[in-house]
Every structure is written in structure tokens, then in C-alpha cells.
Design an enzyme around this catalytic site. Structure first.
Site, PDB file in Angstrom:
ATOM      1  N   CYS A  86       0.676   0.397  12.702  1.00 46.00           N
ATOM      2  CA  CYS A  86       1.381  -0.695  12.895  1.00 46.00           C
ATOM      3  C   CYS A  86       1.370  -0.987  14.475  1.00 46.00           C
ATOM      4  O   CYS A  86       1.517   0.208  15.114  1.00 46.00           O
ATOM      5  CB  CYS A  86       2.762  -0.475  12.336  1.00 46.00           C
ATOM      6  SG  CYS A  86       3.983  -2.270  12.680  1.00 46.00           S
ATOM      7  N   CYS A 122       7.675   5.769   5.019  1.00 45.86           N
ATOM      8  CA  CYS A 122       6.249   5.616   4.975  1.00 45.86           C
ATOM      9  C   CYS A 122       5.869   5.960   6.591  1.00 45.86           C
ATOM     10  O   CYS A 122       6.762   5.872   7.529  1.00 45.86           O
ATOM     11  CB  CYS A 122       5.674   4.069   4.865  1.00 45.86           C
ATOM     12  SG  CYS A 122       5.669   4.090   3.105  1.00 45.86           S
ATOM     13  N   CYS A 147      10.612   4.351  14.295  1.00 42.65           N
ATOM     14  CA  CYS A 147       9.574   4.291  12.936  1.00 42.65           C
ATOM     15  C   CYS A 147       8.496   5.292  13.152  1.00 42.65           C
ATOM     16  O   CYS A 147       7.709   5.281  14.218  1.00 42.65           O
ATOM     17  CB  CYS A 147       9.087   2.930  12.849  1.00 42.65           C
ATOM     18  SG  CYS A 147       8.182   2.734  11.574  1.00 42.65           S
ATOM     19  N   GLU A 158       0.095   4.949   2.840  1.00 35.79           N
ATOM     20  CA  GLU A 158       1.112   5.563   2.020  1.00 35.79           C
ATOM     21  C   GLU A 158       1.763   4.407   0.977  1.00 35.79           C
ATOM     22  O   GLU A 158       2.040   3.276   1.252  1.00 35.79           O
ATOM     23  CB  GLU A 158       2.252   6.297   2.545  1.00 35.79           C
ATOM     24  CG  GLU A 158       1.529   7.531   3.356  1.00 35.79           C
ATOM     25  CD  GLU A 158       2.583   7.925   4.644  1.00 35.79           C
ATOM     26  OE1 GLU A 158       3.898   8.278   4.209  1.00 35.79           O
ATOM     27  OE2 GLU A 158       2.352   7.893   5.944  1.00 35.79           O
ATOM     28  N   ASN A 187      16.471   7.379   8.867  1.00 34.48           N
ATOM     29  CA  ASN A 187      15.698   8.632   8.405  1.00 34.48           C
ATOM     30  C   ASN A 187      15.342   9.341   9.667  1.00 34.48           C
ATOM     31  O   ASN A 187      14.671   9.054  10.396  1.00 34.48           O
ATOM     32  CB  ASN A 187      14.893   8.338   7.607  1.00 34.48           C
ATOM     33  CG  ASN A 187      14.111   9.337   6.591  1.00 34.48           C
ATOM     34  OD1 ASN A 187      14.830  10.561   6.591  1.00 34.48           O
ATOM     35  ND2 ASN A 187      13.168   9.053   5.962  1.00 34.48           N
ATOM     36  N   SER A 202      14.139  -7.017   9.178  1.00 33.62           N
ATOM     37  CA  SER A 202      14.763  -5.646   9.870  1.00 33.62           C
ATOM     38  C   SER A 202      15.215  -6.046  11.136  1.00 33.62           C
ATOM     39  O   SER A 202      14.778  -6.335  11.959  1.00 33.62           O
ATOM     40  CB  SER A 202      13.322  -4.809   9.985  1.00 33.62           C
ATOM     41  OG  SER A 202      12.645  -4.477   8.694  1.00 33.62           O
ATOM     42  N   LEU A 203      16.591  -6.067  11.150  1.00 31.86           N
ATOM     43  CA  LEU A 203      17.313  -6.776  12.150  1.00 31.86           C
ATOM     44  C   LEU A 203      17.753  -5.324  13.182  1.00 31.86           C
ATOM     45  O   LEU A 203      17.424  -5.412  14.381  1.00 31.86           O
ATOM     46  CB  LEU A 203      18.711  -7.393  11.648  1.00 31.86           C
ATOM     47  CG  LEU A 203      19.437  -7.985  12.719  1.00 31.86           C
ATOM     48  CD1 LEU A 203      18.561  -9.231  13.422  1.00 31.86           C
ATOM     49  CD2 LEU A 203      20.819  -8.727  11.991  1.00 31.86           C
ATOM     50  N   HIS A 204      18.696  -4.562  12.738  1.00 32.80           N
ATOM     51  CA  HIS A 204      18.854  -3.266  13.272  1.00 32.80           C
ATOM     52  C   HIS A 204      19.726  -3.269  14.348  1.00 32.80           C
ATOM     53  O   HIS A 204      19.815  -2.370  15.306  1.00 32.80           O
ATOM     54  CB  HIS A 204      17.626  -2.389  13.679  1.00 32.80           C
ATOM     55  CG  HIS A 204      16.583  -2.050  12.405  1.00 32.80           C
ATOM     56  ND1 HIS A 204      17.259  -1.717  11.180  1.00 32.80           N
ATOM     57  CD2 HIS A 204      15.422  -2.073  12.244  1.00 32.80           C
ATOM     58  CE1 HIS A 204      16.326  -1.788  10.331  1.00 32.80           C
ATOM     59  NE2 HIS A 204      15.003  -1.855  11.070  1.00 32.80           N
ATOM     60  N   CYS A 256       7.093   0.867  -3.211  1.00 28.98           N
ATOM     61  CA  CYS A 256       6.938   0.186  -1.938  1.00 28.98           C
ATOM     62  C   CYS A 256       5.483   0.573  -1.405  1.00 28.98           C
ATOM     63  O   CYS A 256       4.989   1.570  -1.332  1.00 28.98           O
ATOM     64  CB  CYS A 256       7.823   1.331  -1.044  1.00 28.98           C
ATOM     65  SG  CYS A 256       8.104   0.818   0.906  1.00 28.98           S
ATOM     66  N   SER A 265       9.089  -7.460   3.612  1.00 27.73           N
ATOM     67  CA  SER A 265       9.958  -7.017   4.709  1.00 27.73           C
ATOM     68  C   SER A 265       9.002  -7.361   6.170  1.00 27.73           C
ATOM     69  O   SER A 265       8.077  -6.920   6.472  1.00 27.73           O
ATOM     70  CB  SER A 265      10.282  -5.749   4.485  1.00 27.73           C
ATOM     71  OG  SER A 265      11.262  -5.327   5.647  1.00 27.73           O
ATOM     72  N   CYS A 268       8.530  -0.071  16.854  1.00 25.31           N
ATOM     73  CA  CYS A 268       9.680   0.283  16.934  1.00 25.31           C
ATOM     74  C   CYS A 268      10.199   1.704  17.172  1.00 25.31           C
ATOM     75  O   CYS A 268       9.459   2.430  16.579  1.00 25.31           O
ATOM     76  CB  CYS A 268      10.326  -0.167  15.317  1.00 25.31           C
ATOM     77  SG  CYS A 268      10.135  -1.803  14.978  1.00 25.31           S
ATOM     78  N   GLY A 274       3.008  -0.709   8.357  1.00 28.02           N
ATOM     79  CA  GLY A 274       2.662  -2.171   8.741  1.00 28.02           C
ATOM     80  C   GLY A 274       3.424  -3.358   8.861  1.00 28.02           C
ATOM     81  O   GLY A 274       4.619  -3.092   8.197  1.00 28.02           O
ATOM     82  N   GLU A 275       3.262  -4.577   9.420  1.00 33.15           N
ATOM     83  CA  GLU A 275       4.032  -5.570   9.556  1.00 33.15           C
ATOM     84  C   GLU A 275       3.340  -6.525   8.794  1.00 33.15           C
ATOM     85  O   GLU A 275       2.252  -7.186   9.212  1.00 33.15           O
ATOM     86  CB  GLU A 275       4.273  -5.936  11.070  1.00 33.15           C
ATOM     87  CG  GLU A 275       4.615  -7.372  11.430  1.00 33.15           C
ATOM     88  CD  GLU A 275       5.641  -7.541  10.525  1.00 33.15           C
ATOM     89  OE1 GLU A 275       6.909  -6.872  10.701  1.00 33.15           O
ATOM     90  OE2 GLU A 275       6.034  -8.755   9.714  1.00 33.15           O
TER      91      GLU A 275
END
Ligand code: SAH
Length: 338
Positions: A108, A327, A115, A88, A286, A210-212, A101, A187, A112, A155-156
Site C-alpha cells: 500500500c 493484514c 499499519c 492476505e 493491534n 478510517s479516521l483515527h 476480509c 474501507s 499510515c 491496500g487502499e
């Protein structure tokens, strides 16, 4: 092999290896990024075009589905690769132009918890040409310039480093997509080896982390990568990135109701990022159908604590929610036959 997988230098080597002058690479490379078909590259002899076609495919991902938001300028694409896999990409309109994006992997393996992309694990890496191809397909479709690229789709990126780097080389090349490195953001969920490696490429690429979560305990609960990389080591790598490249690092922090959005977490975040010169992007999480996490209602309070303590923090506008623009969601839905 897809001809879009080659860098310009690789294309030069190819031409010399078949006994052609290396300037052929200049001609072909330029044409490729104007999405000219090999058949229509009339500055090459017919026999050379035939040779190219027998040595390479020229594949730009097909647009399998296209969703346009009714509320915002957001266009979401589901791309089909030549082996039938999907990825995507999303184009978003901002005041300063179009930003896209894109995905770097099919699925992935980072796991996470909030996600959608990682729900069924990693299928495979995208090739450099497939990463670039998402942009080429959107350019052809929209017939307008795309000025910013973020590698924040599925993906990473640092789990597919070589292909991502080749993509960046072709995207930033003036005869390629011609997008300046300062307009490209990578990212990562925090693979420090990749951060150090990218810092040494001599490219002023923006880095987003991406800390979160502001501590290892909480981070481990929502991001398995935290079992391998401690927050202190991650911040150290990010600070090194800033010193080496001169590019400020952005931290992504998705606010999840009752998980990471309390005053206590905001204060820990202040301590962690004070004096690093970095920026925090707060993202209302989201809600993904398959995941139990809910969007925080404390976003503004959380932001206030950060800014009052000298940390630059903005709340990201949510765009394209009516089309599941995050995504991973579209591919999952599609593969279930939805
Ligand atoms: N693997 C990379 C890039 C892809 S994820 C990374 O982790 O940065 C892109 C961004 O979207 C990350 O910040 C990720 O944490 C965030 N994200 C994923 N799912 C989300 C969701 N449901 N709501 C809000 N942000 C999400």
C-alpha cells in the site's frame, strides 16, 4: 489474461467477438463462480473449451499458508498470485455467518504510521480476478458459505478503483458470487474522489472510513493522506455518501496509547460526528512489531464519552491475535523468510 478479471458483460462481448452466441457467457460465468475448470465445462464443445484456454488463464490464488486461530473462528490465508506476489485474506466466524476480509493491493502507498501493510510501499494493484479469487480460494478450502465481505485487508481500495468496482460487480452478480451489496463493505483511508464516485454507482455498498484522529493536525501525524484531504472535506464526502446511497457510514478509530485516546480527542470526535447518523468502531490498535504504537488502555472511557453524547460507538472484538491476523503482518513475515 485471467478469465476471472472479466465482468459478465465483458465475457459476453468476448463471445460475440469470436462469433459465438452471447448466452455462452451465461453458462461460463455461472460455472466460473462454482470454480468449475474450463476443461470440465461439458456444456461447451471441446473446441470452444480449447479456444477459451488459449485465450485466457483461469487462475485462483494458491493458498501458500493457512493459519487457524486456536481461540476464535479465524482462518488467515497467505495467497500466492501467479507472478509470485502475496496477498492476505482472513475469514472470521460471527453469529450471523462467515465474513471475509480481503486485500485490494500488494502492499500500500498510503503510509499510515500504525499499519503493517504499507511498510514497504505499494508493489502493485490486485486485478479484479485476484480480489475475487481470494474468496473463491477460501470457499473451496472451507466448503462453507461466506456471507459478508470487507475490503479491509492490505491496500487502499480507492487507489485501485476500476478493479475494485469490477470485483464488486462480479461479487454481487446473482450468477457470480451472489453476495448482496449490503453485505459488502469498502474501507478507505479517506480518498474523497473515490467516495463520490462510488456513491454514483447505484450500489448500496457499505462505506467505512478510517479516521483515527478528530483533527487535521493529529491526523497528519499518523496518516499522510491527511495532508491531501482535510477532515471537513472527508466528513462532507461521507455525509454525501449517506444521502445519495441511504447507507450509513461507519468510522474506524484505532485507539493508540497516548496518541489519540484522551478525553479531549473523544470530545472533539463528538463535535465532528454529531448528527451525522454515523457509527464509530473503536479498535484497540493491534501492536505491529515494526511500529512503536501501543494499545490504548482507555477504550471503555473513550467509548463512554461518545455514547453519552449520542454517538453510536462499539468496541471491535479483537480476533485472531494469536495468528497475527491483521493484514500485512503475514506477508511481511513471509517475505523476510519467517
Ligand atoms: N486502506 C483502507 C483499507 C485497509 S486498512 C483503509 O485505510 O481503510 C483496514 C483498517 O485497518 C483501517 O481502518 C486501518 O486503519 C486499520 N489498521 C491498520 N493497521 C492497524 C493496526 N495496527 N491496528 C488496528 N487497526 C489497523
Amino acid at each position: 489474461m485471467n478469465i476471472y478479471d472479466l465482468t459478465k458483460d465483458e465475457l459476453k462481448n468476448y463471445f460475440t467477438s469470436i462469433g459465438e452466441k452471447s448466452f455462452r457467457a451465461d453458462q461460463v460465468f455461472k460455472n466460473l463462480y462454482k470454480t468449475v475448470n474450463i476443461d470440465d465445462m461439458t456444456d461447451l464443445s471441446k473446441s470452444l473449451r480449447e479456444r477459451l484456454k488459449s485465450d485466457f488463464t483461469q487462475y485462483i490464488p494458491q493458498i501458500e499458508r493457512k493459519l487457524t486461530s486456536k481461540k476464535d473462528f479465524v482462518v488467515k490465508y497467505l495467497f500466492k498470485m501467479d507472478d509470485g506476489e502475496y496477498a492476505e485474506g482472513v475469514v472470521m466466524g460471527y453469529k450471523h455467518g462467515l465474513s471475509m476480509c480481503i486485500s485490494t493491493q500488494v502492499g500500500c502507498r498510503m503510509g499510515c504510521k500504525f499499519c503493517a501493510s504499507t511498510l514497504n510501499g505499494l508493489k502493485r494493484n490486485l486485478t479484479a480476478g485476484e480480489i475475487t479469487g481470494q474468496i473463491l480460494a477460501a470457499l473451496k478450502d472451507l466448503e462453507s458459505r461466506i456471507s459478508n465481505i470487507v475490503l479491509m485487508g492490505s491496500g487502499e481500495p480507492f487507489d485501485n478503483y476500476e478493479n475494485v468496482l469490477k470485483f464488486i460487480q462480479n461479487a454481487t452478480h446473482p450468477d457470480g458470487l451472489g453476495i448482496g451489496a449490503r453485505h459488502i463493505t469498502v474501507s478507505t483511508c479517506g480518498l474523497t474522489d473515490g467516495i463520490y464516485r462510488l456513491s454514483k454507482e447505484g450500489l448500496p455498498i457499505n462505506l467505512s472510513i478510517s479516521l483515527h484522529a478528530p483533527n487535521d493536525g493529529l491526523r497528519k501525524q499518523i496518516m499522510p493522506v491527511a495532508n491531501a484531504v482535510a477532515i471537513d472535506d472527508l466528513i462532507k464526502a461521507a455525509n454525501d455518501y449517506y444521502t445519495t446511497t441511504g447507507r450509513r457510514v461507519t468510522y474506524e478509530y484505532s485507539l493508540i496509547k497516548g496518541v489519540n485516546d484522551s478525553e479531549n480527542e473523544a470530545r472533539q470526535l463528538v463535535r465532528l460526528l454529531k448528527n451525522t447518523g454515523s457509527h464509530i468502531n473503536l479498535i484497540p490498535v493491534n501492536e505491529v512489531k515494526e511500529r512503536e504504537y501501543k494499545t490504548s488502555v482507555n477504550t471503555r472511557e473513550f467509548q463512554k464519552i461518545l455514547t453519552e453524547n449520542g454517538i453510536n460507538a462499539t468496541v471491535r472484538r479483537t480476533l485472531g491475535q494469536d495468528i497475527n491476523a491483521s493484514c500485512g503482518q503475514l506477508r511481511n513475515q513471509y517475505e523476510r523468510g519467517g
